[in-house]
Design an enzyme around this catalytic site. Structure first.
Site, PDB file in Angstrom:
ATOM      1  CG  ASP A  63      -1.709  -1.498   1.695  1.00 35.20           C
ATOM      2  OD1 ASP A  63      -2.300  -1.473   0.397  1.00 35.20           O
ATOM      3  OD2 ASP A  63      -1.911  -1.766   2.611  1.00 35.20           O
ATOM      4  CG  ASP A  65      -0.923   4.720   2.523  1.00 34.14           C
ATOM      5  OD1 ASP A  65      -2.225   4.172   2.062  1.00 34.14           O
ATOM      6  OD2 ASP A  65      -1.634   4.500   4.127  1.00 34.14           O
ATOM      7  CG  ASP A 142       1.220   5.590  14.088  1.00 38.35           C
ATOM      8  OD1 ASP A 142       1.611   5.954  13.423  1.00 38.35           O
ATOM      9  OD2 ASP A 142       0.061   4.810  14.299  1.00 38.35           O
TER      10      ASP A 142
END
Length: 460
Positions: A63, A65, A142
């Site tokens: 993935d 992003d 995070d």
């Protein structure tokens, strides 16, 4: 990571192309299209998060992003193949066939009274659509390893929080106060365990130490989200390491309370050995590009809980067949309160459990009926898994392995030569449920006494 890295994010570490080793040939062409289109539209766009982290350590991200200073509406105006999603976090999805490039606008840690930011009474973040700068965006992520930005302007990596050094040292470190960040989103504790297992990173002590005492916060997380997190944890090729990390951090009981209770009372350790073997097999199948199913995975993870409930019901004198179904329903219902297991997985899981006692039967009709059962193969694989930790089912495993390879006539003749064997688990002195096997075998059927005919005696 130094204190300077977070206290002064406006002075980023810029790692030039010659030093970081990320090549455009390893980046999705569609992600590059998005970055260049944003640039041509007058916006700043960066590859961000796990993709940058994985590329730095030589991985192959699935993935990609993108983070940008364009709002979701501005992104949608640039791409006809874009749709906007989300309430808690407003996102743009740019769709290229089966690949989706997720584009998020830079976000900021805003004041709690903002109309675009909502938190619960327990500190959980419910909605956060406050936009900011790239520096703001980096600080609110995070982990430091996930706060790295790759740009096509000069192909450099930008680091605002010390993540570049943490990735090189293979350390997973939270940005900000760990207790506050876990309260905002308890699922971050699971992400820490999953990423540490996946990447072979160490969790920084200040991030790991609070987790056992805060694990109960996961009970407030949406069950559907915990199900998705479990799939990422156990069906991505690092299931065994993830399980061990959950045990180490005290998170197993928060995710699978009934299983954790059963494992704690299983003195022989056979149930835990079986679960670990199941996860090891799952990792091997994924590595070999073979299919895996959540139904089988959860059948293994919840088998200790099922065996424990079944043993309790049998000791209470409940009819064995009724006890098996009731135990399966109880375990499924209790687990669904923590993890939303869809029926398309929970029903096959129960079938796998309920077919196990039938492997102890040698009656011709029942043998052929079981061989024709649509769930036979999964149930047999589960029997094979049980045998890896419980040698007492080896005889059943050998019989059914041969039965699958025999012609029907040959198998029928073999069964005709043998009387149905005495069901295992009925031996005097064996405690049902100690290793999960005695309680799960077929009960010995009592011979029915024939009723006397009218006018005759009982022996007639």
């Amino acid at each position: 990571m130094t204190e300077n890295a977070i206290s002064n994010p406006s002075q980023p570490l810029v790692v030039p192309r010659a030093e970081h080793g990320i090549s455009r040939k390893d980046i999705s062409p569609n992600a590059l299209r998005v970055l260049y289109r944003l640039r041509d539209g007058g916006f700043n766009g960066y590859l961000v998060g796990g993709a940058v982290r994985d590329l730095l350590i030589g991985g192959h991200p699935k993935d990609f992003d993108v983070a940008t200073d364009a709002t979701p509406e501005q992104v949608k105006a640039l791409f006809r193949n874009c749709r906007l999603i989300g309430r808690r976090f407003r996102l743009a999805h740019v769709v290229f066939g089966r690949e989706i490039i997720e584009v998020a606008t830079f976000r900021a840690n805003s004041a709690d009274d903002s109309d675009d930011r909502e938190t619960g009474d327990d500190g959980r973040l419910l909605r956060d659509n406050v936009y900011g700068s790239i520096e703001d965006d980096a600080v609110r992520r995070d982990f430091t390893a996930n706060a790295l930005y790759y740009t096509v302007e000069d192909f450099s990596v930008r680091d605002y929080v010390g993540g570049y050094d943490d990735v090189r040292n293979r350390v997973l470190r939270l940005i900000g106060d760990p207790i506050e960040r876990y309260r905002e989103d308890p699922v971050r504790m699971l992400r820490a365990a999953r990423l540490a297992a996946k990447l072979d990173f160490e969790i920084a002590p200040e991030a790991a130490d609070p987790i056992p005492g805060m694990a109960d916060l996961l009970s407030a997380a949406p069950p559907a989200r915990l199900f998705d997190e479990c799939l990422k944890m156990f069906l991505a090729g690092h299931a065994e390491k993830s399980f061990l990390k959950l045990e180490q951090l005290g998170l197993l009981a928060a995710l699978f309370p009934e299983t954790a209770k059963a494992l704690a009372t299983n003195r022989s350790g056979a149930l835990r050995a079986m679960v670990v073997q199941a996860l090891r097999n799952t990792d091997a199948r994924i590595a070999a590009d073979k299919p895996v199913t959540p139904a089988f995975l959860f059948a293994a993870l919840l088998w200790p809980a099922y065996c424990r409930d079944l043993a309790v019901l049998q000791k209470q004198g409940v009819d064995p067949l009724v006890a098996q179904q009731r135990a399966a329903d109880r375990v499924t219902l209790h687990q669904a309160q923590r993890i939303a297991l869809p029926r398309r997985f929970s029903l096959p899981m129960q079938e796998i459990w309920l077919l196990q006692p039938r492997f102890g039967q040698r009656i011709r009709k029942r043998v052929f009926r079981l061989l024709a059962h649509p769930r036979f193969r999964a149930a047999f694989d589960f029997l094979e898994l049980r045998a890896s930790a419980a040698p007492e089912v080896a005889e059943d495993l050998a019989f059914w392995r041969e039965a699958q390879n025999q012609a029907p006539e040959e198998l029928a003749g073999r069964l005709a030569q043998k009387s149905p064997r005495r069901e295992a688990g009925d031996e005097a002195g064996e405690e049902p449920g100690e290793d999960g096997e005695a309680a799960s075998r077929a009960p010995r059927r009592r011979r029915r006494r024939r009723k006397p005919r009218d006018g005759g005696d009982a022996t007639g």
